[in-house]
Motif scaffolding. Structure first.
Motif, PDB file in Angstrom:
ATOM      1  N   VAL A 149       1.087   4.180  -2.952  1.00  0.00           N
ATOM      2  CA  VAL A 149       0.974   5.629  -2.829  1.00  0.00           C
ATOM      3  C   VAL A 149       2.130   6.252  -3.513  1.00  0.00           C
ATOM      4  N   GLN A 165       0.857  -1.265  -0.009  1.00  0.00           N
ATOM      5  CA  GLN A 165       0.147  -0.073   0.011  1.00  0.00           C
ATOM      6  C   GLN A 165       0.824   1.247   0.133  1.00  0.00           C
ATOM      7  N   ALA A 196      -4.977   4.568  -4.411  1.00  0.00           N
ATOM      8  CA  ALA A 196      -4.258   3.686  -3.763  1.00  0.00           C
ATOM      9  C   ALA A 196      -5.157   2.541  -2.954  1.00  0.00           C
ATOM     10  N   THR A 243      -2.623   3.339   4.017  1.00  0.00           N
ATOM     11  CA  THR A 243      -2.801   4.263   2.907  1.00  0.00           C
ATOM     12  C   THR A 243      -2.863   5.615   3.275  1.00  0.00           C
TER      13      THR A 243
END
Length: 130
Positions: free
Chosen positions: A20, A16, A39, A107
């Motif tokens: 990003v 994750q 994301a 995230t």
């Protein structure tokens, strides 16, 4: 099994954060909302695959117990209500809840931190080795 679940958790959170950073590198103009939603859409697919992996791992761990129940003539309802099987079911649920909740938290934190990266720091942010 706990160590395996932690390994899956680390894999999910690193993926994750990497997603990003990759989004930020691809489009530095994206704000928090763009990074987070982009994301998050990738994370939903990763969560589905990861939860399936956890379920299969716990099912594999409880397979010997299920075979013993089968050989012993234990009914399905008795087997599912036994401590050993219920323990695996609860472990699967708790592990899945932890994975599912870690994805949006990771995230969001990664998106907040990615917004602070500029220039060379943004280029070097994704350089890593496995």
């Amino acid at each position: 099994m706990v160590i395996g679940a932690l390994g899956v958790l680390v894999d999910l959170t690193v993926s994750q954060a990497s997603t990003v950073i990759a989004l930020r590198q691809a489009n530095p103009a994206l704000g928090f909302r763009g990074l987070f939603t982009g994301a998050l859409s990738v994370g939903h697919d990763h969560i589905a695959a990861t939860v399936n992996t956890i379920v299969f791992a716990y099912a594999r761990a409880s397979l010997p117990v299920l075979l013993i129940f089968s050989i012993g003539g234990t009914t399905f309802t008795d087997a599912i209500n036994s401590e050993s099987v219920a323990e695996e079911v609860i472990a699967t649920l708790v592990g899945s809840i932890g994975l599912i909740s870690s994805m949006p938290i990771t995230t969001a934190l990664a998106a907040l931190l990615a917004l602070r990266l500029r220039g060379r720091a943004l280029e070097d942010a994704h350089a890593h080795a496995h």
